[in-house]
Design a protein around this motif. Structure first.
Motif, PDB file in Angstrom:
ATOM      1  N   ARG A 142      -7.531  -0.614   7.874  1.00 51.95           N
ATOM      2  CA  ARG A 142      -6.181  -1.135   8.104  1.00 51.95           C
ATOM      3  C   ARG A 142      -5.566  -1.674   6.806  1.00 51.95           C
ATOM      4  NH1 ARG A 142      -7.497  -4.003  11.998  1.00 51.95           N
ATOM      5  NH2 ARG A 142      -7.913  -5.957  10.904  1.00 51.95           N
ATOM      6  N   ALA A 143      -6.378  -2.377   6.018  1.00 47.41           N
ATOM      7  CA  ALA A 143      -5.862  -2.949   4.772  1.00 47.41           C
ATOM      8  C   ALA A 143      -5.554  -1.867   3.741  1.00 47.41           C
ATOM      9  CB  ALA A 143      -6.877  -3.945   4.210  1.00 47.41           C
ATOM     10  N   LEU A 144      -6.446  -0.890   3.607  1.00 47.72           N
ATOM     11  CA  LEU A 144      -6.218   0.185   2.641  1.00 47.72           C
ATOM     12  C   LEU A 144      -5.025   1.048   3.038  1.00 47.72           C
ATOM     13  CD1 LEU A 144      -9.866   1.362   1.824  1.00 47.72           C
ATOM     14  CD2 LEU A 144      -8.287   0.169   0.307  1.00 47.72           C
ATOM     15  N   LEU A 145      -4.839   1.266   4.337  1.00 49.73           N
ATOM     16  CA  LEU A 145      -3.693   2.050   4.793  1.00 49.73           C
ATOM     17  C   LEU A 145      -2.387   1.328   4.464  1.00 49.73           C
ATOM     18  CD1 LEU A 145      -2.734   4.574   6.324  1.00 49.73           C
ATOM     19  CD2 LEU A 145      -2.855   3.226   8.429  1.00 49.73           C
ATOM     20  N   THR A 146      -2.377   0.022   4.660  1.00 46.85           N
ATOM     21  CA  THR A 146      -1.176  -0.744   4.328  1.00 46.85           C
ATOM     22  C   THR A 146      -0.916  -0.740   2.829  1.00 46.85           C
ATOM     23  OG1 THR A 146      -1.616  -2.179   6.232  1.00 46.85           O
ATOM     24  CG2 THR A 146      -0.041  -2.969   4.590  1.00 46.85           C
ATOM     25  N   ALA A 147      -1.972  -0.926   2.035  1.00 45.94           N
ATOM     26  CA  ALA A 147      -1.811  -0.920   0.581  1.00 45.94           C
ATOM     27  C   ALA A 147      -1.371   0.449   0.071  1.00 45.94           C
ATOM     28  CB  ALA A 147      -3.121  -1.333  -0.091  1.00 45.94           C
ATOM     29  N   SER A 148      -1.762   1.500   0.776  1.00 44.10           N
ATOM     30  CA  SER A 148      -1.390   2.848   0.354  1.00 44.10           C
ATOM     31  C   SER A 148       0.090   3.126   0.520  1.00 44.10           C
ATOM     32  CB  SER A 148      -2.192   3.892   1.142  1.00 44.10           C
ATOM     33  OG  SER A 148      -3.572   3.727   0.951  1.00 44.10           O
ATOM     34  N   LEU A 149       0.779   2.309   1.313  1.00 39.49           N
ATOM     35  CA  LEU A 149       2.210   2.496   1.512  1.00 39.49           C
ATOM     36  C   LEU A 149       3.034   1.960   0.346  1.00 39.49           C
ATOM     37  CD1 LEU A 149       2.456   1.527   5.288  1.00 39.49           C
ATOM     38  CD2 LEU A 149       2.359   3.811   4.297  1.00 39.49           C
ATOM     39  N   VAL A 150       2.355   1.350  -0.619  1.00 38.83           N
ATOM     40  CA  VAL A 150       3.037   0.821  -1.809  1.00 38.83           C
ATOM     41  C   VAL A 150       2.965   1.872  -2.906  1.00 38.83           C
ATOM     42  CG1 VAL A 150       3.051  -1.002  -3.553  1.00 38.83           C
ATOM     43  CG2 VAL A 150       2.446  -1.540  -1.179  1.00 38.83           C
ATOM     44  N   GLY A 151       4.097   2.301  -3.404  1.00 42.99           N
ATOM     45  CA  GLY A 151       4.094   3.284  -4.486  1.00 42.99           C
ATOM     46  C   GLY A 151       5.253   4.251  -4.372  1.00 42.99           C
ATOM     47  N   ILE A 152       5.376   5.089  -5.380  1.00 40.26           N
ATOM     48  CA  ILE A 152       6.469   6.064  -5.422  1.00 40.26           C
ATOM     49  C   ILE A 152       6.241   7.179  -4.408  1.00 40.26           C
ATOM     50  CG2 ILE A 152       7.666   7.718  -6.909  1.00 40.26           C
ATOM     51  CD1 ILE A 152       6.941   5.973  -9.268  1.00 40.26           C
ATOM     52  N   GLY A 153       4.991   7.634  -4.267  1.00 36.48           N
ATOM     53  CA  GLY A 153       4.697   8.714  -3.329  1.00 36.48           C
ATOM     54  C   GLY A 153       5.091   8.400  -1.901  1.00 36.48           C
ATOM     55  N   PRO A 154       4.676   7.253  -1.353  1.00 32.86           N
ATOM     56  CA  PRO A 154       5.112   6.912   0.006  1.00 32.86           C
ATOM     57  C   PRO A 154       6.624   6.783   0.148  1.00 32.86           C
ATOM     58  CG  PRO A 154       3.204   5.609  -0.613  1.00 32.86           C
ATOM     59  CD  PRO A 154       3.641   6.347  -1.844  1.00 32.86           C
ATOM     60  N   LEU A 155       7.290   6.247  -0.887  1.00 31.38           N
ATOM     61  CA  LEU A 155       8.753   6.142  -0.821  1.00 31.38           C
ATOM     62  C   LEU A 155       9.404   7.525  -0.795  1.00 31.38           C
ATOM     63  CD1 LEU A 155      11.291   4.412  -0.842  1.00 31.38           C
ATOM     64  CD2 LEU A 155      11.157   4.340  -3.339  1.00 31.38           C
ATOM     65  N   PHE A 156       8.879   8.438  -1.597  1.00 30.53           N
ATOM     66  CA  PHE A 156       9.384   9.812  -1.584  1.00 30.53           C
ATOM     67  C   PHE A 156       9.167  10.447  -0.209  1.00 30.53           C
ATOM     68  CE2 PHE A 156       8.713  14.352  -2.115  1.00 30.53           C
ATOM     69  CZ  PHE A 156       9.827  14.728  -2.842  1.00 30.53           C
ATOM     70  N   THR A 157       7.994  10.235   0.360  1.00 28.36           N
ATOM     71  CA  THR A 157       7.690  10.784   1.683  1.00 28.36           C
ATOM     72  C   THR A 157       8.611  10.203   2.746  1.00 28.36           C
ATOM     73  OG1 THR A 157       5.381  11.025   1.021  1.00 28.36           O
ATOM     74  CG2 THR A 157       5.853  11.108   3.372  1.00 28.36           C
ATOM     75  N   PHE A 158       8.860   8.905   2.652  1.00 28.16           N
ATOM     76  CA  PHE A 158       9.767   8.264   3.614  1.00 28.16           C
ATOM     77  C   PHE A 158      11.163   8.870   3.543  1.00 28.16           C
ATOM     78  CE2 PHE A 158      13.008   4.988   4.360  1.00 28.16           C
ATOM     79  CZ  PHE A 158      12.746   4.696   5.694  1.00 28.16           C
ATOM     80  N   CYS A 159      11.656   9.104   2.313  1.00 29.07           N
ATOM     81  CA  CYS A 159      12.989   9.690   2.161  1.00 29.07           C
ATOM     82  C   CYS A 159      13.053  11.095   2.764  1.00 29.07           C
ATOM     83  CB  CYS A 159      13.377   9.728   0.688  1.00 29.07           C
ATOM     84  SG  CYS A 159      13.658   8.107  -0.054  1.00 29.07           S
ATOM     85  N   LEU A 160      12.016  11.886   2.531  1.00 29.34           N
ATOM     86  CA  LEU A 160      12.012  13.242   3.082  1.00 29.34           C
ATOM     87  C   LEU A 160      11.948  13.213   4.607  1.00 29.34           C
ATOM     88  CD1 LEU A 160      10.291  16.341   1.678  1.00 29.34           C
ATOM     89  CD2 LEU A 160       9.939  15.817   4.084  1.00 29.34           C
ATOM     90  N   ALA A 161      11.084  12.336   5.151  1.00 29.30           N
ATOM     91  CA  ALA A 161      10.970  12.254   6.607  1.00 29.30           C
ATOM     92  C   ALA A 161      12.272  11.754   7.224  1.00 29.30           C
ATOM     93  CB  ALA A 161       9.808  11.338   6.982  1.00 29.30           C
ATOM     94  N   LEU A 162      12.896  10.771   6.580  1.00 25.11           N
ATOM     95  CA  LEU A 162      14.164  10.252   7.105  1.00 25.11           C
ATOM     96  C   LEU A 162      15.247  11.322   7.069  1.00 25.11           C
ATOM     97  CD1 LEU A 162      15.820   7.842   8.112  1.00 25.11           C
ATOM     98  CD2 LEU A 162      16.242   7.234   5.723  1.00 25.11           C
ATOM     99  N   GLY A 163      15.358  12.044   5.948  1.00 28.80           N
ATOM    100  CA  GLY A 163      16.342  13.110   5.877  1.00 28.80           C
ATOM    101  C   GLY A 163      16.083  14.214   6.882  1.00 28.80           C
ATOM    102  N   SER A 164      14.808  14.535   7.119  1.00 31.11           N
ATOM    103  CA  SER A 164      14.469  15.570   8.098  1.00 31.11           C
ATOM    104  C   SER A 164      14.883  15.162   9.497  1.00 31.11           C
ATOM    105  CB  SER A 164      12.965  15.854   8.042  1.00 31.11           C
ATOM    106  OG  SER A 164      12.578  16.307   6.762  1.00 31.11           O
ATOM    107  N   VAL A 165      14.640  13.908   9.844  1.00 27.87           N
ATOM    108  CA  VAL A 165      15.013  13.430  11.184  1.00 27.87           C
ATOM    109  C   VAL A 165      16.531  13.419  11.354  1.00 27.87           C
ATOM    110  CG1 VAL A 165      15.021  11.380  12.649  1.00 27.87           C
ATOM    111  CG2 VAL A 165      12.905  12.117  11.566  1.00 27.87           C
ATOM    112  N   ILE A 166      17.244  12.974  10.322  1.00 25.71           N
ATOM    113  CA  ILE A 166      18.705  12.936  10.421  1.00 25.71           C
ATOM    114  C   ILE A 166      19.283  14.343  10.591  1.00 25.71           C
ATOM    115  CG2 ILE A 166      20.808  12.400   9.131  1.00 25.71           C
ATOM    116  CD1 ILE A 166      19.353  10.033   7.915  1.00 25.71           C
ATOM    117  N   SER A 167      18.673  15.321   9.957  1.00 23.64           N
ATOM    118  CA  SER A 167      19.227  16.679  10.008  1.00 23.64           C
ATOM    119  C   SER A 167      19.026  17.346  11.355  1.00 23.64           C
ATOM    120  CB  SER A 167      18.592  17.532   8.907  1.00 23.64           C
ATOM    121  OG  SER A 167      17.206  17.690   9.133  1.00 23.64           O
ATOM    122  N   VAL A 168      18.050  16.911  12.155  1.00 22.06           N
ATOM    123  CA  VAL A 168      17.789  17.594  13.436  1.00 22.06           C
ATOM    124  C   VAL A 168      18.004  16.706  14.649  1.00 22.06           C
ATOM    125  CG1 VAL A 168      16.151  19.200  12.382  1.00 22.06           C
ATOM    126  CG2 VAL A 168      15.309  17.051  13.330  1.00 22.06           C
TER     127      VAL A 168
END
Length: 568
Positions: A142-168
């Motif tokens: 649980r702790a490592l999963l939360t810490a893994s959300l910190v960084g550029i990669g997770p932010l990039f993934t969040f943007c792509l997932a958000l844009g994908s949801v908005i488009s459909v």
């Protein structure tokens, strides 16, 4: 009360009345009044702060690393913002679902392979660093999963997932499902990377893992070629409509199934959407379970650093790599040593694999696109011939052992000849394979003999100029750096060695190329088969001449060569 005991009445502990615990009245726990549970802070905030500290301290190591991190972060965020805008603009397009599903599937694939090719990119990917701490697997996950959300990669993934949801997403129900889909997509990608890293951490910390890191650039280059080829094929085949069946299948594969659920709910298929969303949630649970089991195994089972080898060492034959079939003396020894370099040295292996792959994909991809000819097969011979350049650089400072065995020009000639023969063991059959495959794809079997002759002639010229360049322009190959192939201050030598040698090789092949062109112009197609034996003989002759001419210079320049290859 016996002599030597404390003067405090009612207990046996100095200065504490009425109990047997230091400083805490009425319980048996240190520093916590009235209960038996220690006040221990949660592990999750600690690991999040640790991740932030690692990022901050990494930028403090050097100004170059700080600049590279900031530049990569800005570029990644800019690309993420542009991608988010592009996906939002895609809303309402008939192929929007196909695009977002394929993007999400590719994103998940990228997260899965990232730990294999960039094991040192994130220090927190290695859970064995926490093995000495009294941590339980489930809170650690649980702790490592939360810490893994910190960084550029997770932010990039969040943007792509958000844009994908908005488009459909269309409608309130789809928007509600989209919120869950974004969270599931992000968690699935991060958990996938962590599970893969934990399951393969023994590999990633070994020599084979470092080999994978060295080959990461090759994988990216090949991936770009594949994407380029796919885009061209799609443009010629009628656009994205050809990918609709693929997207329909991938919409049931997590993490793309979470985005597929949003599209299904938008179309009113609530049952299909619920099934796809549950599939993504089940995949996340399975990844977390697998990750936890890997952590238990890593933190409870011994490894090679704590145990003696359980089995006796296997006896190896005195001559590997087919050594029994190699000639005796210096020639056989040098050939075997060179082949061992190709198999074991990460830098040499990366150079060979890069040449092999690029030498194949250039003629093959051009043939598949309908723009290639059989003469593109000569590109494979040229890429493999480059391996002859800087032969002594791969020895690094250990070249002194080779230098000790060279006392005459004859010794130097045998050394260079054996290294050229070691290259021919791989390059000759590979050149034949690429040429035959290219001929099959373009359907030009009549030109196969002349293409083989030109390939053999070019290969011989590359070996000849490579021997000269190895003696006249040697340079060091840093072993401690993964992505640096030239020592500081020697980049000019590397460029002169490779570019000058390639130009010289092309000029040496001019007679053979001129003969081939003349036979075509004179309509003497019946004599084109002569290019094969002539090219083979010409390649062998020019290789012998280059090695023979370089040998006396190598014997005279041993100290200079040793000094050049020992830098860095």
């Amino acid at each position: 009360m016996s002599a030597g005991e404390t003067t405090v009445p009612g207990n046996g502990v100095p200065g504490v009345p009425g109990n047997g615990t230091t400083g805490v009245p009425g319980n048996g726990t240190t520093g916590v009044p009235g209960n038996g549970t220690p006040d221990v802070p949660g592990i999750t905030p600690v690991l999040v702060r640790l991740k932030l500290s690692l990022l901050r301290n990494g930028m403090r190591q050097s100004s170059g690393r700080r600049a590279a991190f900031i530049l990569s972060g800005v570029l990644a965020l800019l690309f993420a913002a542009l991608q988010l805008i592009g996906l939002i603009v895609l809303r309402g397009n008939e192929h929007a679902t196909t695009v977002v599903v394929l993007l999400t599937a590719l994103l998940g694939l990228g997260w899965a392979v990232m730990p294999l090719f960039f094991p040192s990119g994130d220090e927190t990917l290695d859970p064995t660093r926490l093995v000495m701490l009294p941590l339980r697997p489930r809170p650690l996950v649980r702790a490592l999963l939360t810490a893994s959300l910190v960084g550029i990669g997770p932010l990039f993934t969040f943007c792509l997932a958000l844009g994908s949801v908005i488009s459909v997403a269309h409608g309130a129900a789809a928007a509600a499902v989209g919120v869950v889909a974004v969270a599931l997509t992000l968690l699935l990608c991060v958990a996938l990377a962590r599970a893969v890293a934990a399951a393969n951490i023994r590999l990633l910390s070994s020599r084979k893992g470092r080999d994978l890191a060295v080959l990461s650039g090759l994988v990216i280059a090949v991936g770009i070629q594949v994407v380029n080829f796919g885009a061209q094929r799609l443009s010629n085949a009628g656009g994205l409509a050809k990918l609709d069946p693929v997207a329909d299948v991938l919409s049931w594969v997590p993490p793309a199934s979470a985005i597929g659920a949003v599209d299904a709910v938008s179309d009113g298929a609530y049952g299909r959407g619920a099934a796809q969303l549950l599939l993504a949630a089940a995949a996340l649970a399975a990844l977390l379970w697998s990750w936890e089991r890997s952590l238990v195994k890593l933190m409870t089972s011994p490894d090679g650093s704590t145990l003696q080898a359980a089995e006796p060492a296997r006896k190896e034959s005195s001559r590997g790599f087919g050594g029994r079939h190699l000639p005796g003396g210096r020639t056989g020894t040098v050939i075997e040593r060179s082949l061992r370099y190709v198999w074991r040295d990460p830098k040499t292996k990366a150079a060979w694999v890069t040449s092999l792959v690029i030498g194949l994909i250039v003629p093959v991809f051009n043939a598949l696109q309908g723009t290639g000819t059989i003469y593109f097969a000569c590109f494979a011979a040229g890429m493999l011939g480059i391996q002859m350049y800087n032969q002594f650089g791969q020895d690094t400072s250990a070249f002194w052992m080779v230098a000790m065995t060279i006392s005459t020009p004859r010794d130097a000639y045998e050394e260079l000849r054996a290294r050229a023969l070691a290259l021919l063991v791989i390059t000759l059959p590979y050149s034949v394979l690429v040429t035959v495959l290219t001929a099959a794809l373009v359907g030009d079997w009549q030109a196969l003999p002349e293409a083989l002759g030109l390939s053999f002639g070019l290969l011989g010229a590359m070996l000849a100029t490579g021997a000269v360049a190895s003696v006249r322009f040697p340079y060091s190959i840093p072993q401690g750096s993964t992505h640096k192939n030239v020592a500081p201050g020697q980049a000019g030598l590397a460029w002169i060695s490779i570019l000058g040698g390639m130009i010289a090789a092309a000029l040496l092949c001019a007679p053979l190329i001129t003969l081939t062109i003349w036979l075509h112009v004179a309509d003497a197609d019946g004599w084109l088969w002569l290019v094969l034996p002539l090219g083979t003989a010409y390649g062998a002759l020019i290789t012998w001449a280059g090695v023979r001419w370089s040998a006396p210079q190598a014997a005279e320049r041993l100290p200079e060569i040793l000094s050049a290859v020992s830098k860095g």
